[in-house]
Structure formats: C-alpha cells, structure tokens
Enzyme design. Structure first.
Site, PDB file in Angstrom:
ATOM      1  N   LYS A 173      34.021  12.683  36.708  1.00 41.96           N
ATOM      2  CA  LYS A 173      32.880  12.288  35.743  1.00 41.96           C
ATOM      3  C   LYS A 173      32.523  10.894  36.425  1.00 41.96           C
ATOM      4  O   LYS A 173      32.865  10.505  34.674  1.00 41.96           O
ATOM      5  CB  LYS A 173      32.645  13.252  34.746  1.00 41.96           C
ATOM      6  CG  LYS A 173      31.416  13.350  34.771  1.00 41.96           C
ATOM      7  CD  LYS A 173      30.663  13.587  33.191  1.00 41.96           C
ATOM      8  CE  LYS A 173      30.364  11.684  33.015  1.00 41.96           C
ATOM      9  NZ  LYS A 173      28.993  11.247  33.149  1.00 41.96           N
ATOM     10  N   GLY A 204      26.947  13.880  35.826  1.00 41.64           N
ATOM     11  CA  GLY A 204      25.634  14.530  35.022  1.00 41.64           C
ATOM     12  C   GLY A 204      26.190  13.692  33.834  1.00 41.64           C
ATOM     13  O   GLY A 204      26.903  13.129  33.289  1.00 41.64           O
ATOM     14  N   GLY A 206      27.366  13.249  29.921  1.00 42.11           N
ATOM     15  CA  GLY A 206      28.547  13.226  28.628  1.00 42.11           C
ATOM     16  C   GLY A 206      28.906  14.092  27.921  1.00 42.11           C
ATOM     17  O   GLY A 206      29.338  14.432  28.092  1.00 42.11           O
ATOM     18  N   VAL A 209      28.634  17.430  31.069  1.00 46.30           N
ATOM     19  CA  VAL A 209      29.884  17.287  31.745  1.00 46.30           C
ATOM     20  C   VAL A 209      31.456  16.908  30.958  1.00 46.30           C
ATOM     21  O   VAL A 209      32.433  17.083  31.588  1.00 46.30           O
ATOM     22  CB  VAL A 209      29.686  16.276  32.744  1.00 46.30           C
ATOM     23  CG1 VAL A 209      30.996  16.832  33.936  1.00 46.30           C
ATOM     24  CG2 VAL A 209      28.710  17.609  34.095  1.00 46.30           C
ATOM     25  N   GLY A 210      30.648  15.967  30.384  1.00 44.52           N
ATOM     26  CA  GLY A 210      32.308  14.991  30.549  1.00 44.52           C
ATOM     27  C   GLY A 210      32.961  15.515  28.940  1.00 44.52           C
ATOM     28  O   GLY A 210      34.074  16.201  28.624  1.00 44.52           O
ATOM     29  N   GLU A 248      40.983   4.038  27.559  1.00 50.83           N
ATOM     30  CA  GLU A 248      40.624   3.014  27.374  1.00 50.83           C
ATOM     31  C   GLU A 248      39.145   2.544  26.617  1.00 50.83           C
ATOM     32  O   GLU A 248      38.365   2.994  27.444  1.00 50.83           O
ATOM     33  CB  GLU A 248      40.819   2.571  28.900  1.00 50.83           C
ATOM     34  CG  GLU A 248      42.272   2.612  29.814  1.00 50.83           C
ATOM     35  CD  GLU A 248      42.942   1.817  29.408  1.00 50.83           C
ATOM     36  OE1 GLU A 248      42.423   0.281  29.103  1.00 50.83           O
ATOM     37  OE2 GLU A 248      44.186   1.828  29.102  1.00 50.83           O
ATOM     38  N   CYS A 282      35.201  -4.633  29.959  1.00 56.30           N
ATOM     39  CA  CYS A 282      36.376  -4.586  28.590  1.00 56.30           C
ATOM     40  C   CYS A 282      36.733  -5.489  27.735  1.00 56.30           C
ATOM     41  O   CYS A 282      37.020  -5.414  26.222  1.00 56.30           O
ATOM     42  CB  CYS A 282      37.186  -3.097  28.803  1.00 56.30           C
ATOM     43  SG  CYS A 282      37.962  -2.879  30.011  1.00 56.30           S
ATOM     44  N   GLU A 386      31.872  -5.426  19.668  1.00 54.28           N
ATOM     45  CA  GLU A 386      31.755  -5.431  21.541  1.00 54.28           C
ATOM     46  C   GLU A 386      30.121  -5.323  21.658  1.00 54.28           C
ATOM     47  O   GLU A 386      29.663  -4.792  20.905  1.00 54.28           O
ATOM     48  CB  GLU A 386      32.028  -4.226  21.880  1.00 54.28           C
ATOM     49  CG  GLU A 386      32.139  -4.168  23.182  1.00 54.28           C
ATOM     50  CD  GLU A 386      33.287  -3.546  23.538  1.00 54.28           C
ATOM     51  OE1 GLU A 386      32.668  -2.153  23.958  1.00 54.28           O
ATOM     52  OE2 GLU A 386      33.797  -3.579  24.711  1.00 54.28           O
TER      53      GLU A 386
END
Ligand code: NAD
Length: 481
Positions: A173, A204, A206, A209-210, A248, A282, A386
């Site tokens: 995904k 799609g 998160g 679909v996630g 991650e 990142c 961040e």
C-alpha cells in the site's frame, strides 16, 4: 498497464480498473496529473488471497531462484528508469537528476543487493554444541508493506527486496501522495515475469486500506514506514492478530561537531543533510550541536553553506531543491519556522516567506525557503519535533558531556553524526549516542549495513542481512545436525 498516470489496481498479477479514484497532484504546480483507485476491503482480501496462493511455491523455491527473479526485477526497473524518475518527480517534486540518481537507482541497488544476499544468506545452520540441532530461517509469510512518499520507490524496495529474497509475497500500500511510482514498479514486476501474487499494489487511504492490511488475518507481517503516530496505530491494529511488526518512523537527528572538528566541513555536510530532498528525509540531520566558543563561527559557516541552496523547477536538470511534496507539508514547515521565531530562535538563512524568483507556472506549487535557525535551545518544539522540511537548528554546547546529553535528549533515535579531527574520539562519542546510525566525519551511507531506529524511531532494521532477517521466522529442528 494501459495508462501509467491513471492505473488500475494490480491484484495477483492482473490489472483491475476501478471507478472510485483518488487524485494525484504535481507539488511544483499544484495541478492534477493523474489518479489511483481507492481500493476497498474486498480488494485487500483479493490481494492477500493472491499472496497466500503464491506463498507455498515461492517460500519453498531455492534462494538462488528467488535471487534470479529479483535480478530480473531490477533489470526491468533499469529499463524503465527514466519513466520511473519522471514519475517520482511529477508526484513528489524531487528534481529530475536527484530522482534518477537517488530515488530510482538506490531502489534498484537495494533489489540487487538483496538478490546477492539471498545467494549467500545462511537460511540454515547447525548448532555446534549440545544435542544435534539445526536452525532453519523460513519466510515469515504474507507481508503487508505500507510506505510513505518521501523516497517512495526506495522505501518500497527496502521492503519488497528483502521480503521476496526471504520467500515472502508482498501486498503493497503506497502513500496517497506519491502512489504512481508503485504502479510503475508493478509494471516492472510484470515485465520481469514475477509469479502472480508475489506483488500486489492496493492504493487508498491509510485509514481504509492500511488498517485493513494491518488487521487482516491472512497477513503475517506488516512492515511500515511513515510517521510515528501512524506507526503506533499500525502496531495497535496488528496486535489483534499478533502480527510481526517492523516500523521505520520519524527522526530528529543530531550532528555533533566536537571541539576539535573541522567546523566548516561539519556545517556544510549538516546543511546538505538537512536540506536534501527539501528536508523530507527521515534520517536528516536537523540539529547541529557546536561548541559555544565556536558558535559564531558555526553560524557564519551555516549562512555561507545555506545561502548556496536554491529552489526551482524539479522538471529541469540541476542540483536545486524542489517543492514540499504537498500543501499540507508546506504549511507544516512554514508554521514551524514561525513557531521557532516565536520561541526565540533567529532566522539566519531562509524564513517563512514564499521563495522569490519562481517562474509564473510554479506559483501554485508548495514552496518553502531552506532555513537555518540560530539561537535554538533544547526545550523548543522546533528542536524536539520532526519538521520534515528544510529546517536546521543550530545549538551551542559547553562541553562534550553536555553535547552528548543534548544529542540524546530526544524521543527519536534514527540517525546522527559526529565530527572530530580524531576519528577514535568521534567513534567513542558515536558509541554513546542512542541512535541506529551515526555518520563519522561524513561517513557515507552503505546499503549493505542496517538502518533503523532506537526509541520512537522504530522497531527492527532494514537493509543488508539484518533487513532480510526481519522477514524470516526461525525454526529449530532437534535431532538433526
Ligand atoms: P504517514 O505516516 O502519514 O503515512 C505513511 C503510510 O502509512 C502511508 O501509506 C499512509 O497512507 C499510511 N497510513 C497512515 N495512517 C495509517 C493507519 N492508521 N493505518 C495504516 N496505514 C496508515 O507518513 P508520510 O507523511 O507518508 O511520511 C513521512 C513520515 O515518514 C515522516 O515522519 C518520516 O520521518 C517518516 N519516514 C521514516 C523513514 C524511516 O526509515 N525511518 C523513512 C521515510 C519516512
């Protein structure tokens, strides 16, 4: 694939059109460039079913056979590398030279490195002591890969490469911000003749679909790259079926110039790290810690180094920076720069205003000025959170112990850097940093070495044999050597 800018889903080796679609925009102009299907729970079921169908054959195949398929896959990507690079540029704004060199070729290199590893990896080993026992590393099962938009193809490759090498089919995904490259990758899988079901792509949100993938009883492992908040969500969702989870996540990495460092080199490299890919990295070094006695020297060096960066049209060749990948990301970055000023930091490069001199056609893009904030302090939100944009904070420290405390004073632990004329002193300092990777005097990235996070930067490791191991279950056979 009929239309690469408006692909269907790629399910079990077949393209499948859908009318319910999500837009994909060019962040340099703000204009629509294509669309992807909004997959449903049924589509997720179909993709997982196809992966389960592929699992027995693929996981039992000789690792050398899997390596050969991965090499063919890498060849197919190379054959389409210009198309892949243009697609990444168009959907997330990385300038074309950087797209080809980093966004695409690094992804190809990861597949090749994992193919090479599959040929030599100890999938079996005898236990030398005690009663006869043999350890077998087997494929973990069906993998759901959930990926972000900042290095979209590379982050997919860092999951698909080792998963396929270990014997695991993947349901991917991709991020909704930059999903088109994932479908082009599926076309490469098609070109390379990957067995059906080994790679499916379901686009799609998160939330739909996630989460369906993270919760799915047919998925054995979820490998996620993205923000810490979404990663926490994935972990909670996956807990329902006690899936393996690899995460991650975000970072706020510190570069430390020790008192004897070549300060100009340290500053130049740190500015480059903070600004590369418009700061959407990142592992970016976004806090630069310098001796208080050399603070003014460091600020002057940062002004010189930072002032050399320009933003510009990502479709043009050159080493300029592109826009932020989305309007939301641009707004976040600008808000953080304003917040930093409110908190007491000083803009010495860049600032919250829109950059000047952009051609009229790019006025609708999501531009920010690469920015350096001096006078930053440990408690400030711009130092702790961040930002995920080209913003570097410069902090002074009194002595080496204080530098270490500052470097480690973070919820994250993804990357870091140390600079000293004495490499042993730098390495000793690096060993005390609570982070998954430390660059010593600018030491280069090696994709055969592991990468990953301490603390809230993640769980598990990607790349090299450590990356491959993540996709293996470990079984002991007692009674045989
Ligand atoms: P994001 O967390 O918004 O999205 C990442 C992926 O997760 C997307 O595919 C998204 O659709 C999906 N997702 C979102 N919510 C979900 C949910 N509840 N359940 C399941 N899936 C969900 O991150 P992003 O904005 O795409 O990427 C930027 C973030 O990624 C930054 O925080 C960055 O530090 C991090 N990142 C980390 C690494 C690393 O290797 N550690 C690499 C790149 C990016």
């Amino acid at each position: 694939m009929r239309d690469p800018r408006n692909p269907g889903l790629y399910l079990g080796g077949r393209w499948s059109d859908r009318t319910d679609r999500l837009p994909v925009d060019d962040p340099a102009t703000g204009e629509r460039i294509g669309s992807v299907p909004a997959a449903t729970g049924d589509d997720v079921d179909a993709a997982v079913g196809a992966a389960r169908g592929a699992f027995d054959g693929w996981s039992a195949a000789d690792p050398a056979e899997r390596a050969a398929v991965l090499d063919r896959f890498a060849d197919a990507m190379t054959a389409r590398e210009t198309e892949l690079a243009h697609t990444v540029t168009a959907e997330m704004g990385a300038p074309r030279d950087f797209s080809l060199r980093v966004q695409v070729r690094l992804a190809v290199d990861v597949l090749r490195a994992q193919a090479a590893l599959a040929r030599t990896f100890p999938f079996e080993e005898a236990i030398p002591d005690g009663p006869p026992a043999r350890v077998v590393r087997e494929a973990a099962g069906v993998v759901a890969a959930i990926t972000p938009w900042n290095y979209p193809l590379y982050q997919i490759a860092a999951k698909v490469g080792p998963a396929l090498a270990a014997g695991c089919p993947v349901v991917l995904k991709p991020s909704g911000v930059a999903p088109l490259n994932a479908f082009l990758l599926a076309a490469c899988a098609d070109d390379a003749g990957l067995p059906p079901g080994l790679l499916s792509v379901v686009s799609g949100s998160g939330r739909v679909v996630g989460e369906a993938l993270a919760a799915h009883p047919g998925v054995d492992m979820v490998s996620f790259t993205g923000s810490t908040g979404a990663g926490q969500h994935v972990m909670r969702t996956a807990a329902g079926t006690v899936k393996r989870v690899a995460l991650e996540l975000g970072g706020k990495s510190a570069a430390v110039a020790l008192p004897d460092a070549d300060l100009a080199a340290a500053v130049e490299a740190t500015v480059a790290s903070a600004f590369t890919n418009t700061g959407q990295t990142c592992t970016a070094l976004t806090r630069l810690l310098v001796p208080a006695a050399r603070y003014d020297e460091a600020v002057a060096a940062a002004v010189r180094a930072g002032g050399r960066y320009t933003v510009g049209d990502p479709a043009q060749p050159g080493d300029h920076l592109g826009p932020c990948a989305s309007a939301a990301q641009r707004d976040t970055v600008v808000d953080y720069i304003r917040l930093g000023v409110k908190e007491g930091a000083r803009v010495v490069v860049g600032g919250p205003e829109t950059p000047d001199g952009l051609p009229a056609g790019l006025a609708g893009g999501h531009w920010v000025r690469p920015t350096v904030l001096a006078g930053a302090e440990a408690g400030m939100r711009v130092v702790r959170e961040e930002i995920f944009g080209p913003v570097l904070c410069l902090l002074p420290y009194e002595d080496e112990e204080a530098a270490l405390r500052l470097a480690n004073d973070s919820d994250f632990g993804l990357s870091g850097a140390v600079w000293s004329q004495d490499p042993d002193r730098a390495a000793a300092f690096a060993r005390r940093m609570r982070t998954g990777r430390v660059e010593i005097n600018g030491g280069a990235f090696n994709l055969n070495a592991p990468t990953g996070g301490y603390k809230q930067s993640g769980l598990g490791r990607e790349l090299g044999r450590w990356g491959l191991e993540e996709f293996c279950e470990t079984k002991t056979l007692q009674g045989v050597r």
